[in-house]
Design a protein around this motif. Structure first.
Motif, PDB file in Angstrom:
ATOM      1  N   SER A 172       0.835  -1.196   0.000  1.00  0.00           N
ATOM      2  CA  SER A 172       0.000   0.000   0.000  1.00  0.00           C
ATOM      3  C   SER A 172       0.872   1.249   0.000  1.00  0.00           C
ATOM      4  O   SER A 172       2.098   1.172  -0.118  1.00  0.00           O
ATOM      5  CB  SER A 172      -0.935  -0.015   1.211  1.00  0.00           C
ATOM      6  N   HIS A 173       0.223   2.391   0.136  1.00  0.00           N
ATOM      7  CA  HIS A 173       0.901   3.688   0.104  1.00  0.00           C
ATOM      8  C   HIS A 173       0.602   4.432   1.399  1.00  0.00           C
ATOM      9  O   HIS A 173      -0.243   4.025   2.199  1.00  0.00           O
ATOM     10  CB  HIS A 173       0.395   4.512  -1.073  1.00  0.00           C
ATOM     11  N   ASN A 175       0.497   8.831   2.659  1.00  0.00           N
ATOM     12  CA  ASN A 175       0.674  10.234   2.278  1.00  0.00           C
ATOM     13  C   ASN A 175       1.187  11.074   3.444  1.00  0.00           C
ATOM     14  O   ASN A 175       0.807  10.864   4.593  1.00  0.00           O
ATOM     15  CB  ASN A 175      -0.658  10.850   1.820  1.00  0.00           C
ATOM     16  N   TYR A 203       5.536   4.133  -0.864  1.00  0.00           N
ATOM     17  CA  TYR A 203       4.922   2.846  -1.151  1.00  0.00           C
ATOM     18  C   TYR A 203       5.632   1.835  -0.268  1.00  0.00           C
ATOM     19  O   TYR A 203       6.832   1.954   0.000  1.00  0.00           O
ATOM     20  CB  TYR A 203       5.092   2.466  -2.621  1.00  0.00           C
ATOM     21  N   LYS A 216       9.939  -0.011   2.583  1.00  0.00           N
ATOM     22  CA  LYS A 216       9.317   1.243   2.140  1.00  0.00           C
ATOM     23  C   LYS A 216      10.154   1.847   1.015  1.00  0.00           C
ATOM     24  O   LYS A 216      11.373   1.757   1.026  1.00  0.00           O
ATOM     25  CB  LYS A 216       9.221   2.249   3.293  1.00  0.00           C
ATOM     26  N   PRO A 224       1.728   9.776  -3.193  1.00  0.00           N
ATOM     27  CA  PRO A 224       1.480   8.614  -4.058  1.00  0.00           C
ATOM     28  C   PRO A 224       0.024   8.577  -4.515  1.00  0.00           C
ATOM     29  O   PRO A 224      -0.891   8.664  -3.703  1.00  0.00           O
ATOM     30  CB  PRO A 224       1.804   7.427  -3.144  1.00  0.00           C
ATOM     31  N   PHE A 237       3.605  -0.476  -9.348  1.00  0.00           N
ATOM     32  CA  PHE A 237       3.027   0.787  -8.891  1.00  0.00           C
ATOM     33  C   PHE A 237       3.650   1.913  -9.699  1.00  0.00           C
ATOM     34  O   PHE A 237       4.679   1.732 -10.365  1.00  0.00           O
ATOM     35  CB  PHE A 237       3.267   0.999  -7.387  1.00  0.00           C
ATOM     36  N   GLU A 239       4.238   6.497 -10.302  1.00  0.00           N
ATOM     37  CA  GLU A 239       4.418   7.824  -9.725  1.00  0.00           C
ATOM     38  C   GLU A 239       3.739   8.853 -10.625  1.00  0.00           C
ATOM     39  O   GLU A 239       3.589   8.641 -11.841  1.00  0.00           O
ATOM     40  CB  GLU A 239       5.895   8.172  -9.580  1.00  0.00           C
TER      41      GLU A 239
END
Length: 308
Positions: A172-173, A175, A203, A216, A224, A237, A239
């Protein structure tokens, strides 16, 4: 109100907001619920889709809301499979009717839960500027602005997470997008930009067996905006600048990167990967686009990738 959810006039936990709710599909009867933020003042809803998987033989459901805390529940009962605590939190000013405790998971978080001790910039890390005060998470709004992190932008936002039965990791991400905000009892708003602050995030992967972060990958300059997808021993994933990555699902080592800026009309990597097989050949497909204010690279292209 666009700056969160001031709490005057709605006392209590405010069920079933900021919650997972399980309903019997045949009867519509409520089976269980789990609330991630009581009496939500900060817009800590849960836009990221839940993830279903098997946890030590138990049918489980995982979710991380904008609070940044991950919970893994028995999806039959709603009981947490890893420990969490109802921790005491700030309750002043009282006019917002803040709930005196909030749930915090023992699962290690990918999210930065405070704007202190520093905010990240491209060249490193500097303290908050003079005159800016970091608020402890779960602080109610104050008439004098304080810096909230996480806030309405997460924590976790909409980009989907993924699970691999090979690694037992959730991918997952997170923020980092703090805000310096004040609100008084009349809902008057005071907002000041934070000098030097650069939105960023990570991420990463969390081991569901131990509740620890496995790895990480930092993202600087934007938050992200890509979902993560796992296939075999790779996790994919993107950017917002258009870079699309494949990483080792166990270690996070980036093994391959595609630069969408080299393709006419492609844009930022702000979508979610999907996987399919045709005639025995495996493909990963991704949409490259963006929107003003969300991505530095705009465009509209769908590109599929495969090994030769």
């Amino acid at each position: 109100m666009p700056v969160g959810c001031p709490g005057n006039g709605r006392e209590g936990k405010n069920l079933y907001s900021t919650s997972i709710v399980a309903v019997d599909a045949s009867t519509g009867q409520l089976k269980w619920y789990f609330q991630f933020a009581h009496h939500d003042l900060w817009d800590f809803d849960g836009p990221q889709p839940t993830v279903l998987f098997d946890w030590n033989g138990i049918p489980a459901i995982q979710h991380t809301s904008k609070t940044g805390y991950m919970f893994i529940l028995d999806r039959r009962t709603g009981q947490s499979l890893l420990p969490y605590s109802e921790v005491p939190v700030p309750t002043v000013p009282a006019w917002e009717s803040p709930w005196p405790t909030q749930p915090q998971s023992s699962i290690e978080s990918l999210t930065e839960h405070s704007a202190e001790p520093c905010i990240a910039i491209v060249s490193g890390c500097t303290p908050l500027p003079a005159g800016f005060t970091a608020a402890p998470q779960w602080s109610p709004y104050q008439p004098t602005p304080v810096v909230f992190q996480p806030w309405a932008g997460g924590g976790m936002e909409w980009p989907p997470a993924a699970y691999s039965p090979r690694t037992h990791f959730i991918y997952s991400h997170a923020n980092y997008s703090p805000i310096n905000l004040g609100v008084d009892e009349a809902n008057n708003i005071a907002f000041t930009p934070i000098p030097g602050e650069v939105d960023h995030g990570v991420y990463g992967a969390v081991d569901t067996r131990t509740g620890k972060v496995a790895w990480k990958i930092p993202i600087t300059g934007t938050t992200p905006n890509s979902g993560m997808g796992v296939a075999g021993d790779l996790v994919f994933f993107g950017e917002s600048n258009g870079l699309f990555h494949a990483a080792n699902a166990s270690t996070g080592e980036i093994l391959w990167t595609f630069d969408a800026s080299k393709v006419p009309n492609a844009g930022g990597a702000n979508a979610s990967p999907a996987f399919y097989v045709i005639n025995g050949k495996e493909y990963v497909v991704y949409g490259f686009g963006g929107e003003p204010g969300n991505s530095p690279v705009l465009g509209d292209a769908v590109i599929a990738f495969a090994l030769p």
